[in-house]
Design an enzyme around this catalytic site. Sequence first.
Site, PDB file in Angstrom:
ATOM      1  N   TYR A 115      32.573 -41.130 -57.562  1.00  0.00           N
ATOM      2  CA  TYR A 115      33.161 -41.946 -56.334  1.00  0.00           C
ATOM      3  C   TYR A 115      32.041 -43.134 -56.018  1.00  0.00           C
ATOM      4  CZ  TYR A 115      29.561 -39.688 -53.441  1.00  0.00           C
ATOM      5  OH  TYR A 115      28.522 -39.032 -52.693  1.00  0.00           O
ATOM      6  N   CYS A 116      32.722 -44.297 -55.489  1.00  0.00           N
ATOM      7  CA  CYS A 116      31.884 -45.502 -54.876  1.00  0.00           C
ATOM      8  C   CYS A 116      32.588 -46.061 -53.719  1.00  0.00           C
ATOM      9  CB  CYS A 116      31.690 -46.469 -55.925  1.00  0.00           C
ATOM     10  SG  CYS A 116      33.378 -46.929 -56.700  1.00  0.00           S
ATOM     11  N   THR A 117      32.248 -47.094 -53.378  1.00  0.00           N
ATOM     12  CA  THR A 117      32.829 -47.762 -52.106  1.00  0.00           C
ATOM     13  C   THR A 117      34.159 -47.952 -52.069  1.00  0.00           C
ATOM     14  OG1 THR A 117      30.775 -48.830 -51.583  1.00  0.00           O
ATOM     15  CG2 THR A 117      32.682 -49.409 -50.254  1.00  0.00           C
TER      16      THR A 117
END
Length: 493
Positions: free
Chosen positions: A353-355
Amino acid sequence: METPFYPGVPEPDAEHCEKWRETNGQQAAPARASPSPSPAPARKQRGAARKRAFALFIKSRQISKIGNTSPQELGGQNVHWECCGQKFEEEVGIHKHVGNEHMPEVLQQSEAIFKVVAQTNTKLTRKHDLADNKVTLSQRNGTKEEFDISTWLPDTSHINFDELACAAGEVLLYYCYCDIEEPQEICAWQKALCRQLHFTGKVRISKEGINGTVGGCKTATELYIQTMLSHPLFQTMSTEDFKRSAGGAHCFQDLRVGVFKEIVPMGVDPEKVSYKDAGIHLTPEEFHRKVEALSNDAQIRKDTILLDCRNFYESKIGNFQHCLDPNIRKFSYFPDYVDANLECFKDKQVLMYCTGGIRCERASAYLRSKDVCKEVYQLKGGIHKYLEQFPSGFYRGKLFVFDDRYAISANDDIISECIYCGVSWDEYRLCSTSYCCQLVLSCVHCRKKGLVACCVACQEKGKATTEIQSGRPRKEECECTEKRVRIPVMLPH
Protein backbone atom coordinates in the site's frame (compact mmCIF):
# COMPACT_ATOMS: atom_id res chain seq x y z
CA MET A 1 -18.47 30.05 3.42
CA GLU A 2 -15.91 32.57 4.65
CA THR A 3 -14.88 32.15 8.29
CA PRO A 4 -16.17 35.20 10.23
CA PHE A 5 -14.04 37.33 12.55
CA TYR A 6 -15.16 37.92 16.11
CA PRO A 7 -15.11 40.99 18.37
CA GLY A 8 -11.88 41.15 20.32
CA VAL A 9 -10.01 38.98 17.83
CA PRO A 10 -7.64 40.98 15.58
CA GLU A 11 -8.15 40.65 11.86
CA PRO A 12 -4.93 39.80 10.00
CA ASP A 13 -4.69 43.22 8.34
CA ALA A 14 -1.43 44.96 7.38
CA GLU A 15 -1.14 46.92 10.63
CA HIS A 16 -1.69 43.85 12.82
CA CYS A 17 0.83 41.84 10.77
CA GLU A 18 3.49 44.54 11.13
CA LYS A 19 2.88 44.79 14.89
CA TRP A 20 3.21 41.00 15.13
CA ARG A 21 6.56 41.14 13.32
CA GLU A 22 7.84 43.91 15.62
CA THR A 23 6.72 42.05 18.76
CA ASN A 24 8.43 38.86 17.61
CA GLY A 25 11.63 40.50 16.46
CA GLN A 26 11.13 39.95 12.74
CA GLN A 27 11.71 42.45 9.98
CA ALA A 28 8.89 43.53 7.75
CA ALA A 29 8.44 41.34 4.72
CA PRO A 30 10.44 42.71 1.78
CA ALA A 31 8.53 44.05 -1.17
CA ARG A 32 8.19 41.43 -3.87
CA ALA A 33 8.30 42.00 -7.57
CA SER A 34 4.89 40.86 -8.80
CA PRO A 35 2.69 41.44 -11.79
CA SER A 36 0.37 43.72 -9.80
CA PRO A 37 -1.18 46.43 -11.96
CA SER A 38 -0.86 49.33 -9.50
CA PRO A 39 -0.11 49.92 -5.76
CA ALA A 40 -3.71 50.59 -4.67
CA PRO A 41 -5.27 47.41 -6.15
CA ALA A 42 -2.24 45.47 -4.92
CA ARG A 43 -2.80 46.65 -1.32
CA LYS A 44 -6.46 45.70 -1.57
CA GLN A 45 -5.55 42.27 -2.95
CA ARG A 46 -2.98 41.71 -0.21
CA GLY A 47 -5.52 42.62 2.47
CA ALA A 48 -8.03 40.19 1.01
CA ALA A 49 -5.31 37.54 0.74
CA ARG A 50 -4.44 37.94 4.45
CA LYS A 51 -8.07 37.55 5.49
CA ARG A 52 -8.44 34.55 3.22
CA ALA A 53 -5.25 32.96 4.56
CA PHE A 54 -6.43 33.43 8.15
CA ALA A 55 -9.81 31.85 7.34
CA LEU A 56 -8.17 28.95 5.51
CA PHE A 57 -5.81 28.28 8.41
CA ILE A 58 -8.83 28.09 10.74
CA LYS A 59 -10.56 25.72 8.31
CA SER A 60 -7.47 23.51 8.11
CA ARG A 61 -7.71 22.87 11.87
CA GLN A 62 -11.37 21.91 11.64
CA ILE A 63 -12.02 18.23 12.20
CA SER A 64 -13.89 16.62 9.33
CA LYS A 65 -13.91 13.35 7.43
CA ILE A 66 -11.60 12.69 4.52
CA GLY A 67 -13.50 13.08 1.29
CA ASN A 68 -16.10 15.44 -0.09
CA THR A 69 -17.57 16.91 3.10
CA SER A 70 -20.73 18.90 2.59
CA PRO A 71 -21.10 22.55 3.70
CA GLN A 72 -23.85 21.45 6.08
CA GLU A 73 -21.45 19.09 7.86
CA LEU A 74 -18.73 21.74 7.99
CA GLY A 75 -21.09 24.26 9.56
CA GLY A 76 -22.72 21.92 12.05
CA GLN A 77 -22.82 22.45 15.79
CA ASN A 78 -20.71 19.34 16.46
CA VAL A 79 -17.68 20.78 14.66
CA HIS A 80 -14.59 21.55 16.72
CA TRP A 81 -10.99 22.60 16.05
CA GLU A 82 -7.69 21.01 17.09
CA CYS A 83 -4.30 22.69 17.03
CA CYS A 84 -1.03 22.36 18.96
CA GLY A 85 -2.48 19.54 21.07
CA GLN A 86 -5.46 21.65 22.17
CA LYS A 87 -9.16 21.24 21.41
CA PHE A 88 -11.33 24.31 20.78
CA GLU A 89 -15.12 24.02 20.99
CA GLU A 90 -15.76 27.71 20.17
CA GLU A 91 -14.53 29.41 16.98
CA VAL A 92 -13.46 32.50 18.90
CA GLY A 93 -10.99 30.33 20.83
CA ILE A 94 -9.24 28.96 17.74
CA HIS A 95 -9.17 32.51 16.30
CA LYS A 96 -7.31 33.84 19.31
CA HIS A 97 -4.92 30.88 19.31
CA VAL A 98 -4.04 31.28 15.62
CA GLY A 99 -3.63 35.05 16.00
CA ASN A 100 -1.17 34.55 18.87
CA GLU A 101 0.73 31.44 17.76
CA HIS A 102 0.55 30.96 14.00
CA MET A 103 0.91 34.33 12.28
CA PRO A 104 4.11 33.24 10.44
CA GLU A 105 2.18 30.47 8.67
CA VAL A 106 -0.75 32.83 7.98
CA LEU A 107 1.57 35.41 6.44
CA GLN A 108 3.24 32.75 4.30
CA GLN A 109 -0.14 31.53 3.04
CA SER A 110 -1.31 35.08 2.32
CA GLU A 111 1.73 35.68 0.10
CA ALA A 112 1.01 32.43 -1.77
CA ILE A 113 -2.63 33.42 -2.30
CA PHE A 114 -1.63 36.91 -3.46
CA LYS A 115 0.86 35.41 -5.93
CA VAL A 116 -1.79 33.07 -7.38
CA VAL A 117 -4.29 35.94 -7.81
CA ALA A 118 -1.64 38.14 -9.44
CA GLN A 119 -0.50 35.43 -11.82
CA THR A 120 -4.00 34.44 -12.95
CA ASN A 121 -5.50 37.85 -13.71
CA THR A 122 -5.33 36.95 -17.43
CA LYS A 123 -7.80 34.15 -18.08
CA LEU A 124 -7.37 31.56 -20.83
CA THR A 125 -10.64 30.61 -22.49
CA ARG A 126 -11.74 29.41 -25.88
CA LYS A 127 -12.83 32.94 -26.64
CA HIS A 128 -9.71 34.81 -25.54
CA ASP A 129 -5.96 34.61 -26.07
CA LEU A 130 -6.14 31.64 -28.42
CA ALA A 131 -2.79 32.58 -29.90
CA ASP A 132 -1.15 31.75 -26.55
CA ASN A 133 -2.59 28.25 -26.71
CA LYS A 134 -0.76 27.19 -29.87
CA VAL A 135 2.11 24.73 -29.39
CA THR A 136 4.74 23.75 -31.94
CA LEU A 137 5.59 20.05 -31.83
CA SER A 138 8.45 18.29 -33.57
CA GLN A 139 7.34 15.29 -35.61
CA ARG A 140 9.29 12.06 -36.15
CA ASN A 141 9.87 12.91 -39.83
CA GLY A 142 11.66 16.11 -38.86
CA THR A 143 8.80 18.47 -39.70
CA LYS A 144 7.04 20.70 -37.19
CA GLU A 145 3.33 20.84 -36.56
CA GLU A 146 1.41 23.59 -34.76
CA PHE A 147 -1.31 22.31 -32.43
CA ASP A 148 -4.04 24.43 -30.86
CA ILE A 149 -4.60 23.15 -27.31
CA SER A 150 -7.64 25.42 -26.87
CA THR A 151 -9.70 22.61 -28.42
CA TRP A 152 -9.09 20.69 -25.17
CA LEU A 153 -9.88 23.59 -22.82
CA PRO A 154 -13.31 24.03 -21.21
CA ASP A 155 -15.39 27.19 -21.51
CA THR A 156 -15.07 29.10 -18.22
CA SER A 157 -16.70 32.34 -19.33
CA HIS A 158 -19.61 31.65 -16.96
CA ILE A 159 -17.33 31.35 -13.90
CA ASN A 160 -16.43 34.34 -11.72
CA PHE A 161 -13.13 33.24 -10.15
CA ASP A 162 -12.92 36.38 -7.98
CA GLU A 163 -16.11 35.33 -6.19
CA LEU A 164 -14.97 31.71 -5.97
CA ALA A 165 -11.66 32.72 -4.34
CA CYS A 166 -13.44 32.68 -0.97
CA ALA A 167 -15.46 29.52 -1.65
CA ALA A 168 -14.74 26.10 -0.19
CA GLY A 169 -11.89 24.37 -2.01
CA GLU A 170 -10.34 20.95 -2.25
CA VAL A 171 -7.22 19.11 -3.33
CA LEU A 172 -7.36 16.44 -6.04
CA LEU A 173 -4.92 13.52 -6.11
CA TYR A 174 -4.90 11.29 -9.19
CA TYR A 175 -2.81 9.33 -11.65
CA CYS A 176 -3.29 7.41 -14.87
CA TYR A 177 -0.82 4.98 -16.40
CA CYS A 178 -1.25 5.00 -20.18
CA ASP A 179 0.87 5.31 -23.30
CA ILE A 180 1.44 8.98 -24.21
CA GLU A 181 3.30 9.45 -27.48
CA GLU A 182 3.59 13.25 -27.18
CA PRO A 183 4.06 14.15 -23.48
CA GLN A 184 5.04 17.74 -24.38
CA GLU A 185 1.62 18.20 -25.95
CA ILE A 186 -0.14 16.98 -22.79
CA CYS A 187 2.18 19.16 -20.69
CA ALA A 188 1.22 22.30 -22.63
CA TRP A 189 -2.46 21.41 -22.29
CA GLN A 190 -2.18 20.80 -18.54
CA LYS A 191 -0.37 24.10 -17.99
CA ALA A 192 -3.07 26.01 -19.85
CA LEU A 193 -5.88 24.08 -18.14
CA CYS A 194 -4.52 24.54 -14.60
CA ARG A 195 -3.87 28.25 -15.15
CA GLN A 196 -7.32 28.70 -16.61
CA LEU A 197 -8.87 27.11 -13.50
CA HIS A 198 -6.61 29.10 -11.12
CA PHE A 199 -4.99 25.93 -9.77
CA THR A 200 -1.79 25.43 -7.87
CA GLY A 201 -0.06 22.08 -7.43
CA LYS A 202 2.16 19.62 -9.26
CA VAL A 203 1.57 17.59 -12.43
CA ARG A 204 4.11 15.11 -13.82
CA ILE A 205 3.75 13.78 -17.37
CA SER A 206 5.78 11.13 -19.16
CA LYS A 207 5.37 8.57 -21.92
CA GLU A 208 3.99 6.19 -19.26
CA GLY A 209 1.16 8.46 -18.07
CA ILE A 210 0.24 11.39 -15.83
CA ASN A 211 0.41 12.01 -12.07
CA GLY A 212 -1.10 15.07 -10.44
CA THR A 213 -2.07 16.75 -7.19
CA VAL A 214 -3.78 20.12 -7.65
CA GLY A 215 -5.81 22.50 -5.52
CA GLY A 216 -8.54 25.01 -6.27
CA CYS A 217 -12.20 25.88 -5.69
CA LYS A 218 -14.72 23.03 -5.99
CA THR A 219 -16.35 24.47 -9.10
CA ALA A 220 -12.96 24.40 -10.81
CA THR A 221 -12.00 20.91 -9.58
CA GLU A 222 -15.29 19.50 -10.91
CA LEU A 223 -14.61 21.11 -14.28
CA TYR A 224 -11.05 19.74 -14.23
CA ILE A 225 -12.31 16.19 -13.65
CA GLN A 226 -14.87 16.50 -16.47
CA THR A 227 -12.18 17.83 -18.83
CA MET A 228 -9.76 15.04 -17.94
CA LEU A 229 -12.37 12.32 -18.44
CA SER A 230 -13.34 13.74 -21.83
CA HIS A 231 -9.78 13.51 -23.16
CA PRO A 232 -9.25 10.48 -25.45
CA LEU A 233 -6.03 9.43 -23.69
CA PHE A 234 -7.69 9.10 -20.29
CA GLN A 235 -10.84 7.15 -21.15
CA THR A 236 -9.87 4.40 -18.70
CA MET A 237 -10.27 6.85 -15.80
CA SER A 238 -13.45 7.46 -13.81
CA THR A 239 -14.48 9.96 -11.15
CA GLU A 240 -13.46 7.38 -8.52
CA ASP A 241 -9.83 7.73 -9.64
CA PHE A 242 -9.74 11.29 -8.26
CA LYS A 243 -9.13 11.37 -4.51
CA ARG A 244 -10.54 14.47 -2.81
CA SER A 245 -9.71 16.19 0.46
CA ALA A 246 -10.55 19.58 1.99
CA GLY A 247 -8.07 22.24 0.88
CA GLY A 248 -7.62 24.53 -2.12
CA ALA A 249 -5.08 26.57 -4.05
CA HIS A 250 -3.50 27.78 -0.79
CA CYS A 251 -2.16 24.27 -0.13
CA PHE A 252 0.64 24.73 -2.67
CA GLN A 253 3.14 27.53 -3.18
CA ASP A 254 2.80 27.57 -6.97
CA LEU A 255 1.96 25.53 -10.06
CA ARG A 256 4.54 23.14 -11.53
CA VAL A 257 3.82 21.11 -14.65
CA GLY A 258 6.59 19.23 -16.44
CA VAL A 259 7.68 16.23 -18.51
CA PHE A 260 9.77 13.55 -16.78
CA LYS A 261 11.14 10.07 -17.42
CA GLU A 262 8.82 8.59 -14.77
CA ILE A 263 5.57 9.92 -13.34
CA VAL A 264 6.72 8.69 -9.94
CA PRO A 265 10.52 8.67 -9.43
CA MET A 266 11.55 5.08 -8.65
CA GLY A 267 14.80 5.38 -10.61
CA VAL A 268 14.17 2.39 -12.87
CA ASP A 269 13.60 2.71 -16.61
CA PRO A 270 9.84 2.27 -17.26
CA GLU A 271 10.67 0.20 -20.32
CA LYS A 272 12.51 -2.33 -18.11
CA VAL A 273 9.93 -2.43 -15.30
CA SER A 274 6.52 -1.46 -16.61
CA TYR A 275 3.29 -0.59 -14.82
CA LYS A 276 1.70 -3.22 -17.07
CA ASP A 277 3.31 -5.91 -14.90
CA ALA A 278 1.86 -4.61 -11.62
CA GLY A 279 0.38 -6.80 -8.91
CA ILE A 280 -3.25 -7.75 -8.32
CA HIS A 281 -5.39 -4.74 -7.42
CA LEU A 282 -7.59 -5.10 -4.34
CA THR A 283 -10.54 -2.82 -3.59
CA PRO A 284 -10.57 -1.21 -0.13
CA GLU A 285 -13.13 -3.83 0.96
CA GLU A 286 -10.98 -6.73 -0.26
CA PHE A 287 -7.85 -5.24 1.26
CA HIS A 288 -9.66 -4.68 4.57
CA ARG A 289 -10.71 -8.35 4.71
CA LYS A 290 -7.16 -9.53 4.07
CA VAL A 291 -5.72 -7.26 6.76
CA GLU A 292 -8.44 -8.40 9.14
CA ALA A 293 -7.50 -12.05 8.51
CA LEU A 294 -3.84 -11.19 9.01
CA SER A 295 -4.61 -9.50 12.33
CA ASN A 296 -6.61 -12.48 13.64
CA ASP A 297 -4.43 -15.37 12.46
CA ALA A 298 -0.78 -15.85 13.50
CA GLN A 299 -0.11 -18.30 10.66
CA ILE A 300 -1.33 -15.81 8.05
CA ARG A 301 0.92 -13.17 9.62
CA LYS A 302 3.84 -15.58 9.26
CA ASP A 303 3.13 -16.15 5.56
CA THR A 304 2.21 -12.55 4.68
CA ILE A 305 4.08 -9.24 4.49
CA LEU A 306 1.98 -6.07 4.78
CA LEU A 307 4.37 -3.71 3.02
CA ASP A 308 4.31 0.09 3.36
CA CYS A 309 5.83 1.56 0.16
CA ARG A 310 6.12 5.10 1.51
CA ASN A 311 8.99 7.06 3.04
CA PHE A 312 9.84 6.79 6.73
CA TYR A 313 8.44 10.21 7.68
CA GLU A 314 5.10 9.26 6.13
CA SER A 315 4.85 5.94 7.97
CA LYS A 316 5.92 7.58 11.23
CA ILE A 317 2.64 9.50 11.68
CA GLY A 318 0.26 6.85 10.29
CA ASN A 319 0.29 3.22 9.13
CA PHE A 320 -1.54 -0.09 9.07
CA GLN A 321 -1.23 -2.37 12.07
CA HIS A 322 1.28 -5.23 11.60
CA CYS A 323 2.90 -3.49 8.61
CA LEU A 324 6.52 -3.71 7.50
CA ASP A 325 7.94 -0.20 7.17
CA PRO A 326 11.08 -0.20 4.97
CA ASN A 327 12.28 2.97 6.76
CA ILE A 328 13.67 4.50 3.56
CA ARG A 329 13.98 8.24 2.86
CA LYS A 330 13.07 8.21 -0.84
CA PHE A 331 10.97 5.99 -3.08
CA SER A 332 13.97 5.73 -5.41
CA TYR A 333 15.61 3.62 -2.66
CA PHE A 334 12.84 1.01 -2.87
CA PRO A 335 14.45 -1.19 -5.60
CA ASP A 336 17.70 -1.40 -3.59
CA TYR A 337 15.67 -2.21 -0.46
CA VAL A 338 13.97 -5.12 -2.25
CA ASP A 339 17.29 -6.39 -3.63
CA ALA A 340 18.96 -6.22 -0.19
CA ASN A 341 16.07 -8.08 1.48
CA LEU A 342 15.03 -10.45 -1.28
CA GLU A 343 15.28 -13.56 0.92
CA CYS A 344 12.67 -12.10 3.28
CA PHE A 345 10.10 -11.96 0.48
CA LYS A 346 10.64 -15.54 -0.66
CA ASP A 347 7.40 -17.58 -0.77
CA LYS A 348 5.46 -14.78 0.90
CA GLN A 349 2.12 -13.24 0.09
CA VAL A 350 2.72 -9.47 -0.11
CA LEU A 351 0.02 -6.87 0.56
CA MET A 352 1.32 -3.52 -0.63
CA TYR A 353 0.00 0.00 0.00
CA CYS A 354 0.91 3.68 -0.44
CA THR A 355 -0.86 7.06 -0.29
CA GLY A 356 -2.90 7.01 -3.50
CA GLY A 357 -1.80 3.82 -5.24
CA ILE A 358 0.68 5.15 -7.79
CA ARG A 359 3.89 3.99 -6.08
CA CYS A 360 2.50 0.48 -5.73
CA GLU A 361 2.01 0.20 -9.49
CA ARG A 362 5.76 0.28 -10.16
CA ALA A 363 6.82 -1.16 -6.79
CA SER A 364 4.68 -4.27 -7.24
CA ALA A 365 5.95 -4.67 -10.80
CA TYR A 366 9.55 -4.51 -9.56
CA LEU A 367 8.93 -7.03 -6.78
CA ARG A 368 7.13 -9.39 -9.17
CA SER A 369 10.08 -9.17 -11.59
CA LYS A 370 12.22 -10.91 -8.93
CA ASP A 371 9.93 -13.96 -9.07
CA VAL A 372 10.26 -14.85 -5.38
CA CYS A 373 6.80 -14.09 -3.91
CA LYS A 374 3.77 -16.35 -3.85
CA GLU A 375 1.63 -13.41 -4.90
CA VAL A 376 1.77 -9.61 -4.83
CA TYR A 377 -1.35 -7.55 -4.10
CA GLN A 378 -1.79 -3.78 -3.94
CA LEU A 379 -4.43 -1.49 -2.45
CA LYS A 380 -6.35 0.19 -5.28
CA GLY A 381 -6.67 3.92 -4.63
CA GLY A 382 -4.22 3.70 -1.76
CA ILE A 383 -4.74 4.70 1.84
CA HIS A 384 -6.78 7.69 0.69
CA LYS A 385 -9.58 5.53 -0.75
CA TYR A 386 -9.35 3.05 2.13
CA LEU A 387 -9.94 5.81 4.70
CA GLU A 388 -12.97 7.08 2.81
CA GLN A 389 -14.64 3.72 3.44
CA PHE A 390 -12.93 2.64 6.68
CA PRO A 391 -12.03 5.75 8.74
CA SER A 392 -11.97 3.56 11.86
CA GLY A 393 -10.40 0.54 10.16
CA PHE A 394 -6.90 -0.88 10.52
CA TYR A 395 -5.06 2.28 9.48
CA ARG A 396 -4.20 4.38 12.53
CA GLY A 397 -2.89 7.93 12.71
CA LYS A 398 -2.72 10.64 10.05
CA LEU A 399 -2.18 10.37 6.29
CA PHE A 400 0.86 12.33 5.11
CA VAL A 401 0.33 14.46 1.99
CA PHE A 402 2.90 16.30 -0.15
CA ASP A 403 1.61 19.84 0.22
CA ASP A 404 1.54 22.60 2.83
CA ARG A 405 -1.02 20.71 4.94
CA TYR A 406 1.51 17.91 5.56
CA ALA A 407 -1.24 15.57 6.81
CA ILE A 408 -4.99 14.93 6.82
CA SER A 409 -6.97 13.18 9.54
CA ALA A 410 -9.32 10.23 9.52
CA ASN A 411 -9.21 9.19 13.18
CA ASP A 412 -8.05 10.62 16.50
CA ASP A 413 -5.09 8.29 17.01
CA ILE A 414 -1.63 9.79 17.44
CA ILE A 415 1.07 7.16 16.89
CA SER A 416 4.15 9.42 16.78
CA GLU A 417 5.85 11.60 19.37
CA CYS A 418 7.79 14.82 19.86
CA ILE A 419 11.48 14.20 19.11
CA TYR A 420 12.50 16.35 22.10
CA CYS A 421 10.23 15.40 25.03
CA GLY A 422 8.48 12.23 23.82
CA VAL A 423 4.89 13.48 24.23
CA SER A 424 2.36 12.21 21.67
CA TRP A 425 2.59 14.53 18.66
CA ASP A 426 2.00 14.28 14.90
CA GLU A 427 2.06 17.83 13.49
CA TYR A 428 5.04 18.33 11.18
CA ARG A 429 6.86 21.63 10.71
CA LEU A 430 9.88 22.43 8.54
CA CYS A 431 13.26 22.61 10.26
CA SER A 432 13.89 26.18 11.45
CA THR A 433 17.18 26.62 9.57
CA SER A 434 16.79 28.18 6.14
CA TYR A 435 19.02 25.67 4.32
CA CYS A 436 17.33 22.51 5.68
CA CYS A 437 14.14 21.00 4.27
CA GLN A 438 13.70 18.20 6.82
CA LEU A 439 10.39 17.77 8.66
CA VAL A 440 10.31 18.03 12.44
CA LEU A 441 7.93 16.68 15.08
CA SER A 442 8.29 19.24 17.86
CA CYS A 443 5.36 19.81 20.24
CA VAL A 444 4.03 23.25 21.11
CA HIS A 445 5.81 23.32 24.50
CA CYS A 446 9.20 22.43 22.99
CA ARG A 447 8.71 24.96 20.19
CA LYS A 448 8.12 27.66 22.77
CA LYS A 449 11.48 26.69 24.27
CA GLY A 450 13.12 27.28 20.89
CA LEU A 451 13.48 23.58 20.00
CA VAL A 452 12.42 23.90 16.38
CA ALA A 453 15.21 22.17 14.41
CA CYS A 454 15.58 18.59 13.19
CA CYS A 455 18.92 17.97 14.93
CA VAL A 456 21.54 19.59 17.18
CA ALA A 457 23.62 20.75 14.20
CA CYS A 458 20.66 22.60 12.69
CA GLN A 459 19.69 24.02 16.08
CA GLU A 460 23.14 25.58 16.44
CA LYS A 461 23.16 26.88 12.88
CA GLY A 462 19.75 28.44 13.50
CA LYS A 463 21.24 30.51 16.32
CA ALA A 464 24.04 31.85 14.14
CA THR A 465 23.53 35.48 13.12
CA THR A 466 25.51 35.04 9.90
CA GLU A 467 23.04 32.59 8.40
CA ILE A 468 21.69 33.70 5.02
CA GLN A 469 17.90 33.97 5.19
CA SER A 470 17.12 35.15 1.67
CA GLY A 471 16.49 33.01 -1.40
CA ARG A 472 14.92 29.60 -1.73
CA PRO A 473 16.07 26.89 0.71
CA ARG A 474 18.76 24.57 -0.63
CA LYS A 475 17.88 20.89 -0.37
CA GLU A 476 20.96 19.73 1.46
CA GLU A 477 21.24 16.68 3.67
CA CYS A 478 21.81 17.73 7.24
CA GLU A 479 23.61 15.85 10.02
CA CYS A 480 20.65 13.70 11.07
CA THR A 481 19.87 12.69 7.49
CA GLU A 482 23.46 11.76 6.69
CA LYS A 483 23.56 9.41 9.69
CA ARG A 484 20.52 7.41 8.53
CA VAL A 485 21.06 3.93 7.10
CA ARG A 486 20.29 4.32 3.40
CA ILE A 487 19.04 0.76 2.79
CA PRO A 488 17.90 -1.03 6.00
CA VAL A 489 18.29 -4.82 6.06
CA MET A 490 15.65 -6.88 7.86
CA LEU A 491 15.84 -10.40 9.24
CA PRO A 492 13.82 -13.19 7.56
CA HIS A 493 10.74 -14.24 9.54
